[in-house]
Design a protein around this motif. Structure first.
Motif, short mmCIF file in Angstrom:
data_model
loop_
_atom_site.label_atom_id
_atom_site.label_comp_id
_atom_site.label_asym_id
_atom_site.label_seq_id
_atom_site.Cartn_x
_atom_site.Cartn_y
_atom_site.Cartn_z
N ARG A 290 0.86 -1.19 0.00
CA ARG A 290 0.00 0.00 0.00
C ARG A 290 0.89 1.23 0.00
O ARG A 290 1.86 1.31 0.71
CB ARG A 290 -0.90 0.00 1.23
N ARG A 291 0.53 2.19 -0.81
CA ARG A 291 1.26 3.46 -0.86
C ARG A 291 0.31 4.55 -0.43
O ARG A 291 -0.65 4.85 -1.11
CB ARG A 291 1.80 3.70 -2.26
N CYS A 292 0.58 5.14 0.73
CA CYS A 292 -0.30 6.12 1.35
C CYS A 292 0.34 7.50 1.34
O CYS A 292 1.56 7.62 1.47
CB CYS A 292 -0.57 5.75 2.80
N ILE A 293 -0.51 8.52 1.24
CA ILE A 293 -0.02 9.89 1.31
C ILE A 293 -1.16 10.81 1.71
O ILE A 293 -2.33 10.50 1.47
CB ILE A 293 0.61 10.34 -0.03
N VAL A 294 -0.79 11.93 2.32
CA VAL A 294 -1.74 12.98 2.67
C VAL A 294 -1.42 14.17 1.78
O VAL A 294 -0.26 14.56 1.64
CB VAL A 294 -1.61 13.38 4.16
N VAL A 295 -2.46 14.76 1.16
CA VAL A 295 -2.28 15.90 0.26
C VAL A 295 -3.18 17.04 0.68
O VAL A 295 -4.18 16.85 1.37
CB VAL A 295 -2.55 15.50 -1.21
N SER A 296 -2.82 18.25 0.21
CA SER A 296 -3.65 19.42 0.54
C SER A 296 -4.34 20.01 -0.68
O SER A 296 -5.11 20.95 -0.54
CB SER A 296 -2.80 20.49 1.23
N THR A 297 -4.05 19.47 -1.88
CA THR A 297 -4.74 19.93 -3.08
C THR A 297 -5.18 18.72 -3.90
O THR A 297 -4.56 17.64 -3.82
CB THR A 297 -3.85 20.82 -3.97
N GLY B 12 0.95 5.73 -8.77
CA GLY B 12 0.93 4.50 -8.01
C GLY B 12 0.47 4.56 -6.57
O GLY B 12 0.45 3.52 -5.90
N PHE B 13 0.09 5.71 -6.07
CA PHE B 13 -0.42 5.77 -4.71
C PHE B 13 -1.89 5.35 -4.72
O PHE B 13 -2.66 5.76 -5.59
CB PHE B 13 -0.25 7.18 -4.13
N ASP B 14 -2.26 4.48 -3.78
CA ASP B 14 -3.60 3.91 -3.80
C ASP B 14 -4.40 4.20 -2.52
O ASP B 14 -5.50 3.71 -2.34
CB ASP B 14 -3.55 2.41 -4.04
N ASP B 15 -3.84 5.02 -1.62
CA ASP B 15 -4.52 5.38 -0.37
C ASP B 15 -4.16 6.85 -0.10
O ASP B 15 -3.06 7.15 0.38
CB ASP B 15 -4.04 4.47 0.76
N ILE B 16 -5.09 7.74 -0.44
CA ILE B 16 -4.81 9.18 -0.38
C ILE B 16 -5.85 9.87 0.51
O ILE B 16 -7.05 9.67 0.34
CB ILE B 16 -4.84 9.80 -1.79
N LEU B 17 -5.34 10.70 1.43
CA LEU B 17 -6.21 11.55 2.25
C LEU B 17 -6.09 12.98 1.74
O LEU B 17 -5.00 13.55 1.73
CB LEU B 17 -5.79 11.49 3.72
N TYR B 18 -7.22 13.54 1.30
CA TYR B 18 -7.29 14.95 0.91
C TYR B 18 -7.61 15.72 2.19
O TYR B 18 -8.75 15.79 2.61
CB TYR B 18 -8.36 15.12 -0.16
N ALA B 19 -6.57 16.25 2.82
CA ALA B 19 -6.68 16.83 4.17
C ALA B 19 -6.96 18.32 4.14
O ALA B 19 -6.27 19.13 4.76
CB ALA B 19 -5.41 16.53 4.95
N TYR B 20 -7.98 18.68 3.40
CA TYR B 20 -8.45 20.06 3.33
C TYR B 20 -9.97 19.98 3.35
O TYR B 20 -10.54 19.14 2.65
CB TYR B 20 -7.96 20.72 2.04
N PRO B 21 -10.64 20.80 4.16
CA PRO B 21 -12.11 20.71 4.21
C PRO B 21 -12.73 20.73 2.82
O PRO B 21 -12.40 21.59 2.00
CB PRO B 21 -12.52 21.92 5.04
N LEU B 22 -13.58 19.78 2.57
CA LEU B 22 -14.16 19.55 1.25
C LEU B 22 -14.84 20.78 0.67
O LEU B 22 -15.83 21.26 1.21
CB LEU B 22 -15.18 18.40 1.33
N ALA C 234 -12.25 8.85 -5.70
CA ALA C 234 -12.76 7.81 -4.80
C ALA C 234 -13.14 6.54 -5.58
O ALA C 234 -12.97 5.43 -5.07
CB ALA C 234 -13.97 8.33 -4.02
N GLU C 235 -13.62 6.72 -6.79
CA GLU C 235 -14.04 5.57 -7.59
C GLU C 235 -12.88 4.85 -8.25
O GLU C 235 -12.95 3.65 -8.49
CB GLU C 235 -15.08 6.00 -8.63
N CYS C 236 -11.78 5.54 -8.49
CA CYS C 236 -10.67 4.88 -9.18
C CYS C 236 -9.57 4.39 -8.25
O CYS C 236 -8.79 3.52 -8.63
CB CYS C 236 -10.09 5.79 -10.27
N LEU C 237 -9.49 4.92 -7.04
CA LEU C 237 -8.45 4.50 -6.10
C LEU C 237 -9.00 3.44 -5.15
O LEU C 237 -10.20 3.35 -4.91
CB LEU C 237 -7.97 5.69 -5.27
N GLU C 238 -8.09 2.68 -4.57
CA GLU C 238 -8.51 1.72 -3.56
C GLU C 238 -9.11 2.45 -2.36
O GLU C 238 -10.16 2.07 -1.85
CB GLU C 238 -7.32 0.86 -3.13
N MET C 239 -8.44 3.53 -1.93
CA MET C 239 -8.94 4.32 -0.80
C MET C 239 -8.65 5.79 -1.05
O MET C 239 -7.50 6.17 -1.26
CB MET C 239 -8.28 3.88 0.50
N PHE C 240 -9.70 6.61 -1.04
CA PHE C 240 -9.56 8.06 -1.14
C PHE C 240 -10.40 8.66 -0.03
O PHE C 240 -11.61 8.49 0.01
CB PHE C 240 -10.01 8.58 -2.50
#
Length: 92
Positions: free
Chosen positions: A6-13, A24-34, A46-52
Motif C-alpha cells: 500500500r502506498r499512502c499519502i496525505v495531500v492538501s490539493t 501508483g499511490f492507492d490510499d490518499i487523504l485529501y486533508a483540506y475541508p471539502l 474515490a471511484e478509481c483508487l482503492e482508498m480516497f
C-alpha cells in the motif's frame, strides 16, 4: 503498480491527489475541508483508487456527500475536522 504494498499519502490539493494517484499511490487523504465545487473530482478519485479519504468540517458537507453515491458499492471514506477549543477547526 506498487508491487502489492500500500502506498499512502496525505495531500492538501486535488492536483497533488491526481499526481500521486497517477504515480501508483492507492490510499490518499485529501486533508483540506471539502470544497463543494470539488465534490465531482473527489468522486472520480474515490471511484478509481482503492482508498480516497476526504475531510469535512460541517453537516452541510456531509449532506453533499450523501447526495452522491459512489459506483460499485464503494463508500465515502470521511474524516471529521473537530474544533478542540484551540480555534483551529470549526464545526458549523
Amino acid at each position: 503498480m506498487t508491487g502489492g504494498s500500500r502506498r499512502c499519502i496525505v495531500v492538501s490539493t486535488l492536483a497533488e491527489a491526481r499526481f500521486y494517484a497517477d504515480h501508483g499511490f492507492d490510499d490518499i487523504l485529501y486533508a483540506y475541508p471539502l470544497p463543494f465545487d470539488k465534490v465531482d473530482i473527489c468522486m472520480e478519485l474515490a471511484e478509481c483508487l482503492e482508498m480516497f479519504h476526504v475531510l469535512i468540517d460541517s453537516e452541510v458537507a456531509l449532506a453533499e456527500l450523501a447526495k452522491r453515491r459512489l459506483k460499485d458499492g464503494k463508500s465515502w471514506l470521511v474524516w471529521l475536522k473537530v474544533d478542540c477549543s484551540n480555534g483551529r477547526g470549526k464545526l458549523s
